[in-house]
Scaffold this motif. Structure first.
Motif, PDB file in Angstrom:
ATOM      1  N   GLY A   2       0.836  -1.202   0.000  1.00  0.00           N
ATOM      2  CA  GLY A   2       0.000   0.000   0.000  1.00  0.00           C
ATOM      3  C   GLY A   2       0.865   1.245   0.000  1.00  0.00           C
ATOM      4  O   GLY A   2       1.788   1.385  -0.811  1.00  0.00           O
ATOM      5  N   PRO A   3       0.615   2.180   0.936  1.00  0.00           N
ATOM      6  CA  PRO A   3       1.414   3.405   0.980  1.00  0.00           C
ATOM      7  C   PRO A   3       2.728   3.257   1.746  1.00  0.00           C
ATOM      8  O   PRO A   3       3.502   4.215   1.830  1.00  0.00           O
ATOM      9  CB  PRO A   3       0.485   4.383   1.705  1.00  0.00           C
ATOM     10  CG  PRO A   3      -0.296   3.512   2.632  1.00  0.00           C
ATOM     11  CD  PRO A   3      -0.497   2.212   1.897  1.00  0.00           C
ATOM     12  N   PHE A   4       2.967   2.060   2.296  1.00  0.00           N
ATOM     13  CA  PHE A   4       4.127   1.859   3.169  1.00  0.00           C
ATOM     14  C   PHE A   4       5.306   1.296   2.385  1.00  0.00           C
ATOM     15  O   PHE A   4       5.190   0.258   1.714  1.00  0.00           O
ATOM     16  CB  PHE A   4       3.787   0.918   4.319  1.00  0.00           C
ATOM     17  CG  PHE A   4       2.689   1.424   5.208  1.00  0.00           C
ATOM     18  CD1 PHE A   4       2.895   2.498   6.058  1.00  0.00           C
ATOM     19  CD2 PHE A   4       1.434   0.824   5.183  1.00  0.00           C
ATOM     20  CE1 PHE A   4       1.876   2.970   6.868  1.00  0.00           C
ATOM     21  CE2 PHE A   4       0.407   1.292   5.994  1.00  0.00           C
ATOM     22  CZ  PHE A   4       0.620   2.379   6.835  1.00  0.00           C
ATOM     23  N   GLU A   5       6.439   1.974   2.491  1.00  0.00           N
ATOM     24  CA  GLU A   5       7.649   1.472   1.848  1.00  0.00           C
ATOM     25  C   GLU A   5       8.093   0.187   2.525  1.00  0.00           C
ATOM     26  O   GLU A   5       8.123   0.082   3.745  1.00  0.00           O
ATOM     27  CB  GLU A   5       8.765   2.517   1.907  1.00  0.00           C
ATOM     28  CG  GLU A   5       9.974   2.146   1.082  1.00  0.00           C
ATOM     29  CD  GLU A   5      10.968   3.276   0.942  1.00  0.00           C
ATOM     30  OE1 GLU A   5      11.983   3.084   0.255  1.00  0.00           O
ATOM     31  OE2 GLU A   5      10.733   4.358   1.532  1.00  0.00           O
ATOM     32  N   TRP A   6       8.445  -0.806   1.709  1.00  0.00           N
ATOM     33  CA  TRP A   6       8.826  -2.136   2.202  1.00  0.00           C
ATOM     34  C   TRP A   6      10.033  -2.590   1.368  1.00  0.00           C
ATOM     35  O   TRP A   6       9.938  -3.514   0.586  1.00  0.00           O
ATOM     36  CB  TRP A   6       7.639  -3.090   2.067  1.00  0.00           C
ATOM     37  CG  TRP A   6       7.784  -4.409   2.743  1.00  0.00           C
ATOM     38  CD1 TRP A   6       8.608  -4.732   3.771  1.00  0.00           C
ATOM     39  CD2 TRP A   6       7.051  -5.608   2.431  1.00  0.00           C
ATOM     40  NE1 TRP A   6       8.444  -6.051   4.119  1.00  0.00           N
ATOM     41  CE2 TRP A   6       7.487  -6.609   3.324  1.00  0.00           C
ATOM     42  CE3 TRP A   6       6.074  -5.924   1.498  1.00  0.00           C
ATOM     43  CZ2 TRP A   6       6.980  -7.901   3.299  1.00  0.00           C
ATOM     44  CZ3 TRP A   6       5.565  -7.210   1.475  1.00  0.00           C
ATOM     45  CH2 TRP A   6       6.010  -8.183   2.366  1.00  0.00           C
ATOM     46  N   SER A   7      11.142  -1.919   1.541  1.00  0.00           N
ATOM     47  CA  SER A   7      12.315  -2.131   0.708  1.00  0.00           C
ATOM     48  C   SER A   7      12.786  -3.581   0.783  1.00  0.00           C
ATOM     49  O   SER A   7      13.046  -4.115   1.867  1.00  0.00           O
ATOM     50  CB  SER A   7      13.444  -1.196   1.147  1.00  0.00           C
ATOM     51  OG  SER A   7      14.578  -1.369   0.331  1.00  0.00           O
ATOM     52  N   GLY A   8      12.882  -4.226  -0.360  1.00  0.00           N
ATOM     53  CA  GLY A   8      13.308  -5.622  -0.443  1.00  0.00           C
ATOM     54  C   GLY A   8      12.195  -6.614  -0.227  1.00  0.00           C
ATOM     55  O   GLY A   8      12.372  -7.810  -0.453  1.00  0.00           O
ATOM     56  N   GLY A   9      11.027  -6.148   0.210  1.00  0.00           N
ATOM     57  CA  GLY A   9       9.888  -7.031   0.433  1.00  0.00           C
ATOM     58  C   GLY A   9       8.983  -7.093  -0.781  1.00  0.00           C
ATOM     59  O   GLY A   9       9.012  -6.211  -1.651  1.00  0.00           O
ATOM     60  N   SER A  10       8.153  -8.111  -0.852  1.00  0.00           N
ATOM     61  CA  SER A  10       7.213  -8.229  -1.969  1.00  0.00           C
ATOM     62  C   SER A  10       6.151  -9.257  -1.633  1.00  0.00           C
ATOM     63  O   SER A  10       6.344 -10.112  -0.775  1.00  0.00           O
ATOM     64  CB  SER A  10       7.930  -8.640  -3.264  1.00  0.00           C
ATOM     65  OG  SER A  10       8.487  -9.936  -3.141  1.00  0.00           O
TER      66      SER A  10
END
Length: 307
Positions: free
Chosen positions: A211-219
């Motif tokens: 959503g609007p939350f950055e989740w670097s390296g996640g998917s």
């Protein structure tokens, strides 16, 4: 006397250290410090390959050393996702290298990538749309030394991955986020971009954001039924962003009281370019997670592919 003994010990250590072999840097009178071994810096590490795209840009830099290179050769090797088989490594291009720094900016296309490559005894297809999603090329580098023409493998690689026409860069054109029955103040992230990757022909990855939350390296992944265009989401592959379990319209539609399940979770293909990489395809998804003791978090997005 005690201090003299310490001083002699320090001098002895210094003499030993100064006699050690210098592997990476050499000094020449009047020229200062120089790099001994050449160094290659990859600028374009990933190239998204899609049928119908005419060409692709690649860039890398070569920092030459006192052990100087005259040329850098780029080799290609293809892996077929359907069979798992690999081609041999074949020369793609060779580039002349200058005395100091050489910046290479070039354009490659499918004709060059497939030339002289065979997998399982067969050449790559003339029609690039027949390449299996998830297949790809790895481009590696070999340096040719000026003196004697000896060769050495250089570090770094460029990965050219075959993507679905429905993968690529998307813009968020609708969004909503509700936290435990209350609409969040960050429910609008329209205008942001998301990269949708290919896993296989009908599985896609939503990368680096929840959503609007950055989740670097996640998917998380989602599947598309390419007959009905219906989407199953989210498919958790490397951990949940937060909460205790993922929520999807296919399993717990009752949890989405504030964002739509009806009409969502669909791929809408561009009617003018339904199978083209440059089509303005739209992906609509509803997903979320549940936190024990508090409740559901509901997310809704509509994304449109950028040309």
């Amino acid at each position: 006397m005690k201090y003299s003994k310490y001083l002699l010990t320090l001098v002895f250590i210094f003499l030993i250290a100064s006699c050690g072999k210098e592997e990476y840097v050499q000094y020449t009178q009047g020229e200062g410090q120089k790099i001994v071994d050449p160094y290659l810096q990859v600028i374009t590490s990933v190239v998204p390959f899609q049928a119908g795209v005419e060409s692709y840009d690649i860039s890398f830099n070569v920092l030459n050393g006192t052990k100087s290179l005259s040329d850098v050769e780029v080799y290609k090797q293809f892996t077929d996702a359907s069979s798992g088989q690999k081609s041999d490594k074949v020369l793609l291009k060779s580039y002349a290298v200058g005395a100091l720094k050489t910046e290479v900016n070039d354009v490659i296309n499918y004709t060059q990538l497939k030339e002289n490559l065979t997998v399982g005894g067969s050449a790559l297809p003339e029609d690039e749309s027949l390449l299996a999603i998830g297949s790809g090329w790895v481009l590696t580098f070999v340096g040719v030394y000026t003196n004697g023409g000896a060769k050495e493998d250089l570090g770094g690689a460029i990965n050219v991955g075959v993507l679905s026409p429905y993968a690529g860069l998307y813009e968020v054109i609708e969004s909503d986020y509700w936290r435990v029955g209350v609409q969040s103040g960050i429910a609008d992230w329209t205008g942001q971009e998301r990269f949708i990757g290919s896993v296989d022909e009908n599985t896609f990855s939503y990368n680096d954001w929840w959503g609007p939350f950055e989740w670097s390296g996640g998917s998380f992944n989602f599947k598309v039924d390419l007959e009905t265009n219906e989407i199953t989401v989210p498919i958790i592959v490397n951990g949940l962003f937060s909460g205790n379990r993922a929520l999807g319209c296919d399993t717990e539609p009752e949890m989405f009281a504030n964002v739509p399940c009806a009409g969502s979770d669909m791929l809408v293909k561009d009617p003018n370019n339904p199978n083209a990489a440059n089509g303005a395809h739209e992906i609509t998804i509803t997903y979320g997670y549940f936190t024990d003791g508090s409740g559901p978090r509901e997310f809704y997005e509509k994304l449109r592919k950028k040309n």
